[in-house]
Design a protein around this motif. Sequence first.
Motif, PDB file in Angstrom:
ATOM      1  N   PRO A 202      38.125  31.471  53.500  1.00 27.97           N
ATOM      2  CA  PRO A 202      38.400  31.148  51.891  1.00 27.97           C
ATOM      3  C   PRO A 202      37.571  32.152  51.140  1.00 27.97           C
ATOM      4  O   PRO A 202      36.760  32.752  51.522  1.00 27.97           O
ATOM      5  N   PRO A 203      37.951  32.669  49.626  1.00 26.54           N
ATOM      6  CA  PRO A 203      39.194  31.790  49.288  1.00 26.54           C
ATOM      7  C   PRO A 203      40.518  32.667  49.475  1.00 26.54           C
ATOM      8  O   PRO A 203      41.568  32.484  48.985  1.00 26.54           O
TER       9      PRO A 203
ATOM     10  N   GLU B 122      47.621  34.574  46.739  1.00 24.17           N
ATOM     11  CA  GLU B 122      49.104  34.592  47.155  1.00 24.17           C
ATOM     12  C   GLU B 122      49.515  36.072  46.652  1.00 24.17           C
ATOM     13  O   GLU B 122      50.480  36.504  47.336  1.00 24.17           O
TER      14      GLU B 122
ATOM     15  N   ASP C 104      42.419  32.869  52.072  1.00 19.99           N
ATOM     16  CA  ASP C 104      43.304  32.122  52.634  1.00 19.99           C
ATOM     17  C   ASP C 104      44.428  31.376  51.502  1.00 19.99           C
ATOM     18  O   ASP C 104      45.519  31.026  51.928  1.00 19.99           O
ATOM     19  N   ARG C 105      43.986  31.129  50.232  1.00 21.83           N
ATOM     20  CA  ARG C 105      44.891  30.914  49.313  1.00 21.83           C
ATOM     21  C   ARG C 105      45.359  32.045  48.326  1.00 21.83           C
ATOM     22  O   ARG C 105      46.044  31.694  47.589  1.00 21.83           O
TER      23      ARG C 105
ATOM     24  N   ALA D  67      48.527  27.934  39.358  1.00 21.76           N
ATOM     25  CA  ALA D  67      47.974  29.001  39.967  1.00 21.76           C
ATOM     26  C   ALA D  67      46.843  29.401  39.265  1.00 21.76           C
ATOM     27  O   ALA D  67      46.821  29.505  38.004  1.00 21.76           O
TER      28      ALA D  67
ATOM     29  N   GLN E 160      43.973  24.437  44.605  1.00 23.18           N
ATOM     30  CA  GLN E 160      43.411  23.433  45.731  1.00 23.18           C
ATOM     31  C   GLN E 160      43.069  22.099  45.083  1.00 23.18           C
ATOM     32  O   GLN E 160      42.886  22.092  43.753  1.00 23.18           O
TER      33      GLN E 160
ATOM     34  N   GLY F 142      45.895  20.374  41.836  1.00 17.91           N
ATOM     35  CA  GLY F 142      46.397  21.645  42.001  1.00 17.91           C
ATOM     36  C   GLY F 142      47.884  21.772  41.409  1.00 17.91           C
ATOM     37  O   GLY F 142      47.996  22.896  40.920  1.00 17.91           O
TER      38      GLY F 142
ATOM     39  N   PHE G 290      45.617  33.068  42.998  1.00 20.37           N
ATOM     40  CA  PHE G 290      45.370  32.082  44.101  1.00 20.37           C
ATOM     41  C   PHE G 290      46.241  30.811  43.926  1.00 20.37           C
ATOM     42  O   PHE G 290      46.498  30.319  43.000  1.00 20.37           O
ATOM     43  N   ARG G 291      46.604  30.417  45.026  1.00 19.68           N
ATOM     44  CA  ARG G 291      46.881  28.896  45.177  1.00 19.68           C
ATOM     45  C   ARG G 291      45.950  28.039  44.696  1.00 19.68           C
ATOM     46  O   ARG G 291      45.007  28.071  45.044  1.00 19.68           O
TER      47      ARG G 291
END
Length: 452
Positions: A60-61, A66, A63-64, A123, A114, A118, A111-112
Amino acid sequence: MAGVKNQRWLRQAREQAGRLTGHHLRVGVTGLSAAGKTTFITSLINQLENHRRGLLARRPPFDRLESVRWQRDGVDQPFGYLDSLAALASEPAEWPASTTDLSRVVIDLRFRPQGLLGKVQGARSLRLEILDYPGEWLLDLPLLRVDYGHWCEQMRSWLDAEPRRSIAGPLRDRLLAIDPAQPHDPQELNELTAQWTDFLRRCRTQAGLARNQPGRFLLPGSGVSPEMLAFVPLLAGNRHASGPAGSWWAQCEGRFRYYRDYLVKGFFDEHFSRLDRQVLLVDMLAPMDAGQPALSDLKGALEAVMESFRYGPSSFFERLFKPRINRLAICATKVDQVTPGQQRAVQQCLEDLITDSLSEVRHGGVSVRGLPLSAVRATRQEGDALVAGLVGRQGWVRYQPGTIPEHLPLDLTVDGPELLKLRPPPSLHRSEPFPHYRMDDLLAWMLEGRSI
């Protein structure tokens, strides 16, 4: 003048709004001489561009994350990313050329979202701005606290001690023989300025010394004319000295004040004071290899640098501006030159060098993180040995690096690790993450605490 003030006010208002919303993060990156700053920034951009693969994809972050957009247009003094990539991808591979001026990197991250909200929030975006500047400029900041007479006294004490005394040679005698009250000779001053610049360069290259002032004599940067650098320390002068108009003292003292108040203070106001976080890169292995004088000088340089991050009621920099830098990463670089088991010891030796300064910085409310880094890993481990290519040679060598102590001795006397000049690994490509040590940790530190 009113228009300039209005523009400055609007800029500061936009910056403050960006900080409050968390959408803009400014990180300063600098390094003392030969710390690998250009390679570090090149690797940083490369890791973000390849965030879907490699170590960043699993933490993280990121992994989110985009999308990543490295901005090329509309950026003042852009960092030469493509030139650095070309050097690393050449055959044989070469390390990127050192940067000699201030440069910028602007990267937009998306970032996506969460959490339960969300889908409603959409985004999240963050603009990451990297300010890359020579470490020599950071070493000049202590000049803001002294006048010319104090500086002359300091320079005399430096030149009275080895190895600077031997490196300076006849130059020290010439500077000591000048009567500050006598009329100055413009031609001689130009000659002495050139000799002082050469002296600083030899201190750095021959003895591995880090404290070399004024820093812009070595790396002036754009827009700095030779006339701005036309002064030298008058070793016979002191804080009580003076001289009439046209004297050596009047000429050098006036140029020093201009240098301090225009160049050094200008960099402080326009750039350093606007940073949110700072990365300080230090090549700890080279001074350890060079010996006790180099380590002692590095200690003095780092302690002076750390003054810039000491905030509190009695702090000089607290009086100049409301501090903004709340995080400081101090990183020992090029740790791929030793085995993975020794890398933490290199970082520990760096922190041992400035134990008291680190305590003062932390006491002032700045979060400090130490990380041993290799921005581009040039070695691979085979058993107890390392395998790497050497600059200027083909093929590979297998070697065992010297031992790194768990802690730095108080007298700063260590057996050097006997470093080799390593070349970059082959087949580096922009579309693949570069091999490294802990660049993912540092990137996570940069974004830590941001609501993204």
